[in-house]
Write a protein that holds these residues in place. Structure first.
Motif, mmCIF file in Angstrom:
data_model
loop_
_atom_site.group_PDB
_atom_site.id
_atom_site.type_symbol
_atom_site.label_atom_id
_atom_site.label_comp_id
_atom_site.label_asym_id
_atom_site.label_seq_id
_atom_site.Cartn_x
_atom_site.Cartn_y
_atom_site.Cartn_z
ATOM 1 N N PHE A 111 -6.323 -0.571 -1.046
ATOM 2 C CA PHE A 111 -6.524 -0.145 0.342
ATOM 3 C C PHE A 111 -7.770 -0.791 0.928
ATOM 4 C CE2 PHE A 111 -3.425 3.012 -0.738
ATOM 5 C CZ PHE A 111 -2.813 3.317 0.464
ATOM 6 N N LEU A 131 0.827 -1.205 0.000
ATOM 7 C CA LEU A 131 0.000 0.000 0.000
ATOM 8 C C LEU A 131 0.864 1.259 0.000
ATOM 9 C CD1 LEU A 131 -2.917 -1.134 2.303
ATOM 10 C CD2 LEU A 131 -2.818 -1.056 -0.186
ATOM 11 N N CYS A 138 -6.748 -3.463 3.632
ATOM 12 C CA CYS A 138 -6.737 -2.724 4.899
ATOM 13 C C CYS A 138 -8.128 -2.642 5.518
ATOM 14 C CB CYS A 138 -6.150 -1.342 4.644
ATOM 15 S SG CYS A 138 -6.048 -0.301 6.090
#
Lengths: 482, 72
Positions: free
Chosen positions: B16, A85, B20
């Motif tokens: 993301f 990321l 995440c």
């Protein structure tokens, strides 16, 4: 020869050969990450991949990640997510940063803050934050050397003398102007590390369980809760994972040395293409997860998790192989330590002390001050490493809690014209104070969130509010910035 | 200065979301896939898919201003 003597001899030989390669090669070119990917065509794709993958194996990845896989379990998965990321995020701001850097001839992180916000005190504060964040990062490298030597010597040789010797070697590297040559040490070390990682990640599960799948099947049966969050901890759950991944992914390019490396790219497009490929290099990192998890069942009673990987290597492989891995690990700690220490010392002398306290200082004076700072920083980190008891992963997370506080100033500076020096300065100050306060009061995590991430939110909010309340005096400069 | 387009940003957000924000959905041991716990498998899968998303973002934005300097 006793196993300890064999292992230590191999370690010393590898460190000595690596150091000699570095000093003798006298390479005039800097070999950085970007040159590996772009300029390294002559190396062939496979070799470039191996070297890049070896580059991912820092002390943190090798000992720290396996250590947390062993002692904490599930929460360590944040490492696999944050690197990918970080590259994904960089795709959207590094090219813009590069363009601004070319336009305003920037070389360092404080240069950016100076050019965008026209405030040398803000730039000085950015230096201080960078240096403060570097200290736990340096401590991590020294701790790594101490761990390697104490495990490889079967406890005969202490951590403290090992770390002291490593610190002296690192300072000698830097004083001998070996930084450029250190790049060639990296080639040796990257190659050894990737060989070691495959041997460990595949070899250990194979030797004890008959394979990686069999190892996970056994672990999923015996300790299933270890493999998910919060693992062996009580407070590192999903909200901690999300906040930590965001903090570290956004902070990855905020380290003074990674930030300025972006300016040396050939073009903005190079940075975009690098960001696309880079996540693939983190794939081999899975190998240290395998080794760390395998150790949970093989040696359930290692006191300090950071010792787990080397202890299981010692348990599984012959002593000379422990020496090879220890030697590669020691080089892996010392190369970045030299780069960190030189960057921090130069930042202090050139971007903090001279512009604010001694504008008349000569370049020679700056160089002398930087050399003195090399010793001061080395000594400080050594003292902290001797007295500290944090895990390697916690050390890096402490560094991130500080260094990511630069992120709002960078992104708002690039994308929001109204962002003002006063706004960014107060935001950063609030962020840094929040981070220091929470961590010193042991309130990390707080409400299940990473303390550094809470500080980052405070930072952003204050920076936005204060920029709106106190408009920039130099709005014309900001308009012409990008 | 080139600013990323909305489409490119949307593609950049995908990793993301996957790696995440959605952690609660995939942080499980079972089923073991290719011998790996599901959460570990999921992250490794997305390490492979992240370059695909970024490549898509790259293509979107480079077609958007093909007339600008082209140094492929």
């Amino acid at each position: 020869m006793s196993p300890a003597a064999t292992a230590l001899t191999v370690i010393i030989a590898i460190v000595a050969i690596g150091t000699m390669v570095g000093f003798l090669s006298g390479s005039r070119e800097r070999m950085d990450l970007e040159q590996w990917t772009v300029g390294g065509r002559g190396f062939g794709t496979v070799l470039v991949f191996l070297l890049m993958a070896g580059e991912i194996y820092t002390t943190f990845a090798f000992l720290g990640v396996s250590g947390w896989a062993y002692s904490r379990g599930g929460p360590v998965l944040y490492v696999l997510a944050y690197l990918s990321l970080a590259y994904a995020a960089s795709f959207f701001f590094l090219p813009q940063l590069w363009e601004a850097g070319r336009k305003h001839r920037m070389q360092t992180q404080p240069d950016f803050f100076n050019a965008r916000y026209g405030d040398r005190y803000l730039a000085g504060f950015v230096c201080i934050v960078g240096i403060l964040a570097f200290i736990p990062y340096l401590q991590l490298q020294l701790d790594g050397v101490g761990i390697i030597v104490s495990v490889a010597s079967f406890g005969h040789f202490g951590r403290v003398p090992a770390m002291a010797v490593a610190t002296c070697l690192v300072i000698a590297f830097v004083f001998a102007n070996g930084i450029r040559a250190v790049a060639w040490v990296s080639v040796v070390k990257d190659f050894l590390m990737i060989v070691a990682a495959v041997a460990i990640g595949v070899g250990i599960p194979l030797a004890h369980f008959g394979g990686i799948g069999a190892m996970f099947a056994a672990l999923a049966h015996a300790r299933p809760q270890h493999l998910v969050m919060p693992g062996a901890t009580t407070d590192l759950g999903h909200s901690w994972y999300i906040s930590t991944v965001l903090l570290t992914a956004l902070g990855f390019y905020m380290w003074p040395h990674t930030f300025s490396a972006a300016f040396t790219a050939k073009s903005a497009d190079t940075l975009r293409r690098n960001a696309i490929v880079m996540p693939l290099y983190t794939l081999t990192l899975a190998l240290v997860f395998f080794a760390g998890f395998a150790t949970v069942l093989i040696l359930p009673h290692v006191q300090n998790g950071d010792l787990a990987l080397l202890t299981v290597v010692r348990h599984t492989f012959p002593a000379w192989f422990l020496g090879v891995i220890g030697g590669a690990g020691a080089l892996t700690a010392m190369v970045p330590a030299a780069i960190l220490i030189l960057t921090a010392a130069t930042l202090f002398a050139k971007n903090l002390y001279r512009p604010i306290f001694a504008p008349a200082m000569s370049d020679d004076g700056v160089a002398r001050l930087a050399r003195a700072m090399v010793v001061v920083l080395g000594g400080t980190s050594l003292a902290l490493a001797i007295h500290g008891s944090s895990t390697l992963v916690s050390l890096l997370l402490t560094g991130y809690a500080m260094v990511t506080q630069c992120f709002p100033g960078v992104v708002l500076g690039l994308y929001w014209q109204r962002a003002s020096a006063a706004g960014v300065f107060t935001g950063m100050l609030a962020g840094v104070l929040t981070a220091v306060l929470l961590m010193s009061m042991h309130l990390d995590p707080l409400f299940g969130l990473n303390a550094g991430f809470i500080a980052l939110c405070v930072n952003f909010t204050v920076a936005l509010a204060a920029s709106l309340a106190i408009p920039a005096r130099t709005s014309a400069a900001a308009r012409h910035f990008t | 200065m080139k600013t990323p387009s909305i489409g490119a940003l949307a593609l950049g957000i995908v990793p993301f979301v996957a790696m995440c924000f959605t952690v609660a959905l995939w942080d499980r041991v079972q089923p073991l896939v290719l011998g790996l716990p599901f959460n570990l498998f999921w992250l490794i899968l997305w390490i492979l898919l992240t370059p695909c998303c970024l490549w898509g973002a790259y293509r979107l934005d480079s077609t958007a201003d093909r007339n600008s300097s082209h140094d492929g």
